[in-house]
Design a protein around this motif. Structure first.
Motif, PDB file in Angstrom:
ATOM      1  N   GLU A  80     -20.448-114.516 -53.998  1.00  0.00           N
ATOM      2  CA  GLU A  80     -19.575-113.681 -54.839  1.00  0.00           C
ATOM      3  C   GLU A  80     -20.229-112.324 -55.095  1.00  0.00           C
ATOM      4  O   GLU A  80     -19.576-111.283 -54.978  1.00  0.00           O
ATOM      5  CB  GLU A  80     -19.273-114.381 -56.173  1.00  0.00           C
ATOM      6  N   GLU A  81     -21.513-112.345 -55.433  1.00  0.00           N
ATOM      7  CA  GLU A  81     -22.245-111.089 -55.652  1.00  0.00           C
ATOM      8  C   GLU A  81     -22.320-110.277 -54.361  1.00  0.00           C
ATOM      9  O   GLU A  81     -22.205-109.052 -54.384  1.00  0.00           O
ATOM     10  CB  GLU A  81     -23.673-111.367 -56.137  1.00  0.00           C
ATOM     11  N   LEU A  82     -22.525-110.972 -53.244  1.00  0.00           N
ATOM     12  CA  LEU A  82     -22.610-110.293 -51.956  1.00  0.00           C
ATOM     13  C   LEU A  82     -21.301-109.581 -51.641  1.00  0.00           C
ATOM     14  O   LEU A  82     -21.298-108.401 -51.279  1.00  0.00           O
ATOM     15  CB  LEU A  82     -22.945-111.294 -50.842  1.00  0.00           C
ATOM     16  N   PHE A  83     -20.168-110.274 -51.785  1.00  0.00           N
ATOM     17  CA  PHE A  83     -18.871-109.663 -51.508  1.00  0.00           C
ATOM     18  C   PHE A  83     -18.624-108.472 -52.426  1.00  0.00           C
ATOM     19  O   PHE A  83     -18.131-107.437 -51.990  1.00  0.00           O
ATOM     20  CB  PHE A  83     -17.743-110.687 -51.638  1.00  0.00           C
ATOM     21  N   ALA A  84     -18.967-108.610 -53.714  1.00  0.00           N
ATOM     22  CA  ALA A  84     -18.790-107.498 -54.665  1.00  0.00           C
ATOM     23  C   ALA A  84     -19.623-106.295 -54.229  1.00  0.00           C
ATOM     24  O   ALA A  84     -19.156-105.147 -54.309  1.00  0.00           O
ATOM     25  CB  ALA A  84     -19.172-107.945 -56.076  1.00  0.00           C
ATOM     26  N   GLU A  85     -20.829-106.533 -53.749  1.00  0.00           N
ATOM     27  CA  GLU A  85     -21.712-105.439 -53.316  1.00  0.00           C
ATOM     28  C   GLU A  85     -21.164-104.787 -52.044  1.00  0.00           C
ATOM     29  O   GLU A  85     -21.122-103.558 -51.934  1.00  0.00           O
ATOM     30  CB  GLU A  85     -23.129-105.975 -53.093  1.00  0.00           C
ATOM     31  N   ILE A  86     -20.732-105.595 -51.081  1.00  0.00           N
ATOM     32  CA  ILE A  86     -20.196-105.062 -49.825  1.00  0.00           C
ATOM     33  C   ILE A  86     -18.974-104.190 -50.087  1.00  0.00           C
ATOM     34  O   ILE A  86     -18.790-103.148 -49.453  1.00  0.00           O
ATOM     35  CB  ILE A  86     -19.855-106.215 -48.847  1.00  0.00           C
ATOM     36  N   LYS A  87     -18.139-104.585 -51.038  1.00  0.00           N
ATOM     37  CA  LYS A  87     -16.902-103.847 -51.344  1.00  0.00           C
ATOM     38  C   LYS A  87     -17.169-102.437 -51.854  1.00  0.00           C
ATOM     39  O   LYS A  87     -16.262-101.605 -51.877  1.00  0.00           O
ATOM     40  CB  LYS A  87     -16.054-104.619 -52.359  1.00  0.00           C
ATOM     41  N   LYS A  88     -18.396-102.130 -52.235  1.00  0.00           N
ATOM     42  CA  LYS A  88     -18.748-100.784 -52.707  1.00  0.00           C
ATOM     43  C   LYS A  88     -18.829 -99.790 -51.551  1.00  0.00           C
ATOM     44  O   LYS A  88     -18.920 -98.588 -51.770  1.00  0.00           O
ATOM     45  CB  LYS A  88     -20.097-100.800 -53.436  1.00  0.00           C
ATOM     46  N   TYR A  89     -18.823-100.279 -50.317  1.00  0.00           N
ATOM     47  CA  TYR A  89     -19.044 -99.426 -49.145  1.00  0.00           C
ATOM     48  C   TYR A  89     -17.848 -99.486 -48.194  1.00  0.00           C
ATOM     49  O   TYR A  89     -17.073-100.434 -48.211  1.00  0.00           O
ATOM     50  CB  TYR A  89     -20.313 -99.883 -48.404  1.00  0.00           C
ATOM     51  N   ASP A  90     -17.754 -98.472 -47.339  1.00  0.00           N
ATOM     52  CA  ASP A  90     -16.786 -98.461 -46.256  1.00  0.00           C
ATOM     53  C   ASP A  90     -17.168 -99.603 -45.315  1.00  0.00           C
ATOM     54  O   ASP A  90     -18.265 -99.601 -44.757  1.00  0.00           O
ATOM     55  CB  ASP A  90     -16.851 -97.109 -45.540  1.00  0.00           C
ATOM     56  N   THR A  91     -16.288-100.578 -45.139  1.00  0.00           N
ATOM     57  CA  THR A  91     -16.649-101.768 -44.366  1.00  0.00           C
ATOM     58  C   THR A  91     -16.948-101.447 -42.904  1.00  0.00           C
ATOM     59  O   THR A  91     -17.631-102.228 -42.246  1.00  0.00           O
ATOM     60  CB  THR A  91     -15.575-102.872 -44.465  1.00  0.00           C
ATOM     61  N   ASP A  92     -16.486-100.313 -42.384  1.00  0.00           N
ATOM     62  CA  ASP A  92     -16.830 -99.927 -41.011  1.00  0.00           C
ATOM     63  C   ASP A  92     -18.301 -99.550 -40.890  1.00  0.00           C
ATOM     64  O   ASP A  92     -18.820 -99.417 -39.789  1.00  0.00           O
ATOM     65  CB  ASP A  92     -15.974 -98.748 -40.540  1.00  0.00           C
ATOM     66  N   ARG A  93     -18.965 -99.347 -42.031  1.00  0.00           N
ATOM     67  CA  ARG A  93     -20.378 -98.971 -42.028  1.00  0.00           C
ATOM     68  C   ARG A  93     -21.291-100.137 -42.420  1.00  0.00           C
ATOM     69  O   ARG A  93     -22.484 -99.955 -42.623  1.00  0.00           O
ATOM     70  CB  ARG A  93     -20.603 -97.800 -42.992  1.00  0.00           C
ATOM     71  N   VAL A  94     -20.731-101.338 -42.541  1.00  0.00           N
ATOM     72  CA  VAL A  94     -21.497-102.515 -42.957  1.00  0.00           C
ATOM     73  C   VAL A  94     -21.735-103.411 -41.740  1.00  0.00           C
ATOM     74  O   VAL A  94     -20.792-103.772 -41.030  1.00  0.00           O
ATOM     75  CB  VAL A  94     -20.749-103.301 -44.059  1.00  0.00           C
ATOM     76  N   PHE A  95     -23.015-103.758 -41.517  1.00  0.00           N
ATOM     77  CA  PHE A  95     -23.412-104.577 -40.365  1.00  0.00           C
ATOM     78  C   PHE A  95     -24.180-105.806 -40.821  1.00  0.00           C
ATOM     79  O   PHE A  95     -25.196-105.685 -41.504  1.00  0.00           O
ATOM     80  CB  PHE A  95     -24.297-103.761 -39.411  1.00  0.00           C
ATOM     81  N   VAL A  96     -23.699-106.980 -40.427  1.00  0.00           N
ATOM     82  CA  VAL A  96     -24.421-108.227 -40.674  1.00  0.00           C
ATOM     83  C   VAL A  96     -25.474-108.328 -39.577  1.00  0.00           C
ATOM     84  O   VAL A  96     -25.159-108.234 -38.391  1.00  0.00           O
ATOM     85  CB  VAL A  96     -23.476-109.446 -40.619  1.00  0.00           C
ATOM     86  N   ILE A  97     -26.752-108.503 -39.974  1.00  0.00           N
ATOM     87  CA  ILE A  97     -27.844-108.511 -38.991  1.00  0.00           C
ATOM     88  C   ILE A  97     -28.598-109.843 -38.935  1.00  0.00           C
ATOM     89  O   ILE A  97     -29.619-109.934 -38.267  1.00  0.00           O
ATOM     90  CB  ILE A  97     -28.815-107.334 -39.217  1.00  0.00           C
ATOM     91  N   GLY A  98     -28.112-110.868 -39.614  1.00  0.00           N
ATOM     92  CA  GLY A  98     -28.753-112.179 -39.524  1.00  0.00           C
ATOM     93  C   GLY A  98     -29.144-112.735 -40.869  1.00  0.00           C
ATOM     94  O   GLY A  98     -28.957-112.081 -41.880  1.00  0.00           O
ATOM     95  N   GLY A  99     -29.617-113.918 -40.862  1.00  0.00           N
ATOM     96  CA  GLY A  99     -29.822-114.826 -39.763  1.00  0.00           C
ATOM     97  C   GLY A  99     -28.599-115.669 -39.470  1.00  0.00           C
ATOM     98  O   GLY A  99     -27.466-115.338 -39.823  1.00  0.00           O
ATOM     99  N   ALA A 100     -28.875-116.801 -38.841  1.00  0.00           N
ATOM    100  CA  ALA A 100     -27.815-117.665 -38.329  1.00  0.00           C
ATOM    101  C   ALA A 100     -26.809-118.072 -39.411  1.00  0.00           C
ATOM    102  O   ALA A 100     -25.600-118.053 -39.172  1.00  0.00           O
ATOM    103  CB  ALA A 100     -28.426-118.908 -37.682  1.00  0.00           C
ATOM    104  N   MET A 101     -27.295-118.407 -40.590  1.00  0.00           N
ATOM    105  CA  MET A 101     -26.378-118.840 -41.659  1.00  0.00           C
ATOM    106  C   MET A 101     -25.523-117.669 -42.155  1.00  0.00           C
ATOM    107  O   MET A 101     -24.337-117.845 -42.444  1.00  0.00           O
ATOM    108  CB  MET A 101     -27.161-119.470 -42.821  1.00  0.00           C
TER     109      MET A 101
END
Length: 166
Positions: A80-101
């Motif tokens: 929930e905290e992660l999604f709230a933090e990601i929403k602060k940015y333009d999602t085209d500029r957000v990159f998931v870099i790992g790990g597997a989970m």
């Protein structure tokens, strides 16, 4: 949001919390693609980076339940905290870099996945979902094969045909 990774011919992505191959062209692509943007990772990926430090010239968001807050990156304790933090940015500029989970959890929310495919078997102990067998993803871009550091690689882009909203 996008995911970025390299995978061997069996969709292996790592071995003993590290990359399986040293591929300068892939590292250059990763750096050029993510610099100036936001990278999202799990705690083990942060620990695997040089000296356990976040990547320079990027906003680093780390899902680290019960992790200590740090000045050099943003630590979140839950999805929930992660999604709230990601929403602060333009999602085209957000990159998931790992790990597997993190990849497994966030893949449905990624509009694209940038995969450097390595034509080799790296003896992986962690794997990414084979997007060629996933009906929700379509291969939309693929470079010509190139040799780098003794490996044949191709840069590919998969588009998510049914992105889940954050």
């Amino acid at each position: 949001m996008k995911a970025i990774l390299h995978a061997d011919s069996e969709w292996g992505i790592g071995k003993r919390n590290s990359l399986m191959f040293k591929i300068p062209a892939d590292m250059k692509f990763f750096k050029e693609t993510t610099t100036g943007n936001v990278v999202v990772m799990g705690s083990n990926t942060l620990k695997s980076l040089p000296n356990g430090n976040p990547l320079k010239d990027r906003i680093n968001i780390v899902l680290f339940p019960n992790g200590q807050k740090r000045e050099d990156c943003t630590i979140v304790g839950s999805l929930e905290e992660l999604f709230a933090e990601i929403k602060k940015y333009d999602t085209d500029r957000v990159f998931v870099i790992g790990g597997a989970m993190m990849y497994k959890t966030l893949l449905p929310y990624c509009s694209e996945v940038l995969v450097t495919k390595v034509d080799a078997v790296g003896g992986a102990d962690v794997f990414f979902e084979n997007l060629d067998n996933n009906e929700s993803f379509a291969l939309v871009k693929e470079s010509e094969p190139m040799e780098t550091n003794g490996f044949q690689i191709r840069f590919t882009t998969y588009k998510n045909l049914s992105v889940k909203p954050l």
